[in-house]
Design a protein around this motif. Structure first.
Motif, PDB file in Angstrom:
ATOM      1  N   ASN A 279       0.862  -1.171   0.000  1.00  0.00           N
ATOM      2  CA  ASN A 279       0.000   0.000   0.000  1.00  0.00           C
ATOM      3  C   ASN A 279       0.906   1.231   0.000  1.00  0.00           C
ATOM      4  O   ASN A 279       1.981   1.205   0.589  1.00  0.00           O
ATOM      5  N   ARG A 280       0.488   2.272  -0.667  1.00  0.00           N
ATOM      6  CA  ARG A 280       1.238   3.528  -0.556  1.00  0.00           C
ATOM      7  C   ARG A 280       0.435   4.704  -1.112  1.00  0.00           C
ATOM      8  O   ARG A 280      -0.733   4.560  -1.400  1.00  0.00           O
ATOM      9  N   ASN A 281       1.091   5.845  -1.215  1.00  0.00           N
ATOM     10  CA  ASN A 281       0.454   7.082  -1.698  1.00  0.00           C
ATOM     11  C   ASN A 281      -0.688   7.528  -0.791  1.00  0.00           C
ATOM     12  O   ASN A 281      -1.687   8.073  -1.252  1.00  0.00           O
TER      13      ASN A 281
ATOM     14  N   ALA B 184       9.601  14.875 -13.523  1.00  0.00           N
ATOM     15  CA  ALA B 184      10.608  13.941 -14.068  1.00  0.00           C
ATOM     16  C   ALA B 184      11.349  13.186 -12.963  1.00  0.00           C
ATOM     17  O   ALA B 184      12.475  12.748 -13.170  1.00  0.00           O
ATOM     18  N   ASP B 185      10.736  13.034 -11.807  1.00  0.00           N
ATOM     19  CA  ASP B 185      11.388  12.396 -10.643  1.00  0.00           C
ATOM     20  C   ASP B 185      12.736  13.047 -10.362  1.00  0.00           C
ATOM     21  O   ASP B 185      13.657  12.388  -9.870  1.00  0.00           O
ATOM     22  N   THR B 186      12.866  14.341 -10.645  1.00  0.00           N
ATOM     23  CA  THR B 186      14.181  14.975 -10.577  1.00  0.00           C
ATOM     24  C   THR B 186      14.171  16.310  -9.832  1.00  0.00           C
ATOM     25  O   THR B 186      15.112  16.643  -9.123  1.00  0.00           O
TER      26      THR B 186
ATOM     27  N   PHE C 222      15.538  11.933 -14.575  1.00  0.00           N
ATOM     28  CA  PHE C 222      15.715  10.500 -14.307  1.00  0.00           C
ATOM     29  C   PHE C 222      14.611   9.709 -14.998  1.00  0.00           C
ATOM     30  O   PHE C 222      14.865   8.735 -15.703  1.00  0.00           O
ATOM     31  N   ARG C 223      13.362  10.126 -14.770  1.00  0.00           N
ATOM     32  CA  ARG C 223      12.229   9.513 -15.474  1.00  0.00           C
ATOM     33  C   ARG C 223      11.389  10.640 -16.077  1.00  0.00           C
ATOM     34  O   ARG C 223      10.526  11.210 -15.400  1.00  0.00           O
ATOM     35  N   ASN C 224      11.678  10.931 -17.329  1.00  0.00           N
ATOM     36  CA  ASN C 224      10.965  12.036 -17.976  1.00  0.00           C
ATOM     37  C   ASN C 224       9.475  11.738 -18.075  1.00  0.00           C
ATOM     38  O   ASN C 224       9.053  10.584 -18.048  1.00  0.00           O
TER      39      ASN C 224
HETATM   40  C1  BMA Z   1       6.182   5.632  -8.131  1.00  0.00           C
HETATM   41  C2  BMA Z   1       6.806   6.342  -6.933  1.00  0.00           C
HETATM   42  C3  BMA Z   1       6.882   7.814  -7.208  1.00  0.00           C
HETATM   43  C4  BMA Z   1       7.526   8.106  -8.557  1.00  0.00           C
HETATM   44  C5  BMA Z   1       6.861   7.274  -9.634  1.00  0.00           C
HETATM   45  C6  BMA Z   1       7.514   7.434 -10.965  1.00  0.00           C
HETATM   46  O1  BMA Z   1       6.169   4.266  -8.003  1.00  0.00           O
HETATM   47  O2  BMA Z   1       8.106   5.844  -6.700  1.00  0.00           O
HETATM   48  O3  BMA Z   1       7.628   8.442  -6.211  1.00  0.00           O
HETATM   49  O4  BMA Z   1       7.377   9.449  -8.893  1.00  0.00           O
HETATM   50  O5  BMA Z   1       6.891   5.928  -9.271  1.00  0.00           O
HETATM   51  O6  BMA Z   1       8.836   6.999 -10.922  1.00  0.00           O
END
Ligand code: BMA
Length: 342
Positions: A159-161, A323-325, A298-300
Motif C-alpha cells: 500500500n502507498r500514496n 521527471a522524478d528529478t 531520471f524519469r521524464n
Molecule cells: C512511483 C513512486 C513515485 C515516482 C513514480 C515514478 O512508483 O516511486 O515516487 O514518482 O513511481 O517513478
C-alpha cells in the motif's frame, strides 16, 4: 493484456506553471542530493513547510546510494530555505517504523519516501511509503517540530500514496490510499484509489473504492492519491496521479526503459461522505509539457502532485515533482478547479 494507447494529453488552460520552476532542485540542498522531488507541502505554525524526497546518487547513474527526506521552510511558498540536515534518514526511518515489528529481525527497511503532509488540530501528520524486504507499507507519523516523529500506524504490504483529510469527517479520520492487488485486475499494473477511516489514526477500516482506473479516460495503468484534499464549500478537492503506458515511447530519461507517463487529475468528493465522488475532470489537469518535465530527468514525463494549498484569495498552489528529478509549482483558481470537476 494490451491497453489502448492514450496519445497526446495537454495541461488545462486554467493552470499556470510558476515561471521560476523548478522551485527546488539538488542545487538548493546543502548535503548530498541528486533527485529532489515528490514533496509534501503544507502551512504549519505560520509558515510553509516542505518535506521532499531526496534520492542520493550520481547524475546519469541508475544505481542510487539511498533516499532521505529533506526539510525546507518558506514565507511565501515560492522561495525555500532548505534546512542543514535531512529530517528523516534511512536509519531514522528504520528506527521509527521498526518499533512496531521489533521481534521481526527479517523485516528490514530499505527506505522511507514520498511524504505527504496534513495539519489536523494543530499537529502535522506525515504519510509516507516504507519499502521493506517484505513489500511496500504505508506509514503515518505525527510531528510538531520535524525532528521528533511518532509512528501511529503502518499498513500491511502493499500500500502507498496515502493522504489524510485535514479534519475528521463524521467523527473519523479519513485517508485516501492506493493498495497494489497484484493477483487481481488482470495481473496488469492496474491499481485504483481507495478510502478508509479510523477512530484514532491507528486502526483503519471501512475500506471502499473511490475511483477505478476505468473511470479515468487518461489512464491505462494505475492511479492513486496525490495531494491531500482541501476543503471547499462544494466538497473535498483533491489531486490524483494517473499513469499511462505507451510501449512506443521507449527509453525516456536516464532510467533504462521508462515508458510511463504520469499526469495529474482533479476530483471532488462529498463533504459529508467523502466515499462519494461528486465529479472529476475527464481530462488531466496537468500533463508533462515543460522542458523540466519532459527532458533530461531520471524519469521524464512524470508529474507527481504532493501538496495543494488554498490561499485566502482563492489561489491554489499545486506542488508537484517533475521527471522524478525536481520539485515544481503551478497555480490555479479554486473556482476554476471546481468547475472542471462539476
Ligand atoms: C512511483 C513512486 C513515485 C515516482 C513514480 C515514478 O512508483 O516511486 O515516487 O514518482 O513511481 O517513478
Amino acid at each position: 493484456m494490451t491497453e489502448p494507447v492514450i496519445g497526446k494529453l495537454k495541461t488545462s488552460p486554467i493552470v499556470t506553471r510558476y515561471p521560476g520552476n523548478p522551485i527546488l532542485s539538488h542545487k538548493d540542498v546543502p548535503y548530498p542530493a541528486t533527485l529532489v522531488f515528490n514533496a509534501g507541502v503544507t502551512k504549519f505554525q505560520g509558515r510553509y513547510v516542505m518535506v521532499f524526497r531526496n534520492d542520493v546518487g550520481r547524475w546519469d547513474d541508475t544505481n542510487f546510494d539511498g533516499t532521505n527526506l529533506g526539510l525546507a521552510f518558506s514565507d511565501d511558498g515560492i522561495e525555500w530555505q532548505v534546512q542543514p540536515k535531512p529530517c528523516m534518514t534511512r536509519d531514522k526511518a528504520a528506527e521509527l517504523t521498526g518499533a512496531s515489528y521489533a521481534n521481526r529481525g527479517s523485516e528490514v527497511i530499505v527506505r522511507g519516501y514520498d511524504p505527504r503532509l496534513t495539519v489536523i488540530d494543530g499537529r502535522c501528520y506525515m504519510c509516507f511509503a516504507v519499502d521493506t524486504m517484505h513489500g511496500i507499507r504505508g506509514g503515518i507519523a505525527v510531528t510538531d517540530d520535524f525532528e521528533n516523529f511518532e509512528l501511529l500506524s503502518l499498513t500491511s504490504p502493499d500500500n502507498r500514496n496515502m493522504v489524510l483529510f485535514p479534519e475528521k469527517v463524521s467523527g473519523k479520520y479519513v485517508r485516501l490510499e492506493r493498495p497494489f492487488p497484484v493477483y487481481s485486475r488482470g495481473g496488469a499494473e492496474t491499481f485504483d484509489l481507495w478510502i478508509s477511516d479510523s477512530p484514532d489514526m491507528k486502526y483503519w477500516g471501512n475500506c471502499d473504492l473511490v475511483l477505478g482506473v476505468e473511470d479515468v479516460p487518461f489512464s491505462n495503468g494505475k492511479i492513486g492519491p496525490g495531494a491531500p484534499p482541501i476543503k471547499t464549500d462544494k466538497g473535498w478537492l483533491t489531486l490524483f496521479h494517473a499513469t499511462d503506458v505507451d510501449p512506443s515511447r521507449g527509453k525516456n530519461g536516464w532510467e533504462a526503459r521508462w515508458q510511463k507517463r504520469y499526469t495529474i487529475g482533479v476530483m471532488l468528493l462529498d463533504l459529508e461522505d467523502p466515499r462519494k465522488l461528486i465529479g472529476m475532470s475527464k481530462q488531466p489537469l496537468m500533463a508533462p509539457e515543460a522542458p523540466y518535465e519532459t527532458e533530461g530527468g531520471f524519469r521524464n514525463n512524470v508529474l507527481f502532485p504532493g501538496g495543494m494549498i488554498l490561499e485566502n484569495d482563492g489561489e491554489v498552489k499545486i506542488y508537484y515533482g517533475a521527471a522524478d528529478t525536481v520539485e515544481c509549482l503551478a497555480t490555479a483558481d479554486v473556482d476554476d478547479l471546481l468547475a472542471l470537476c462539476l
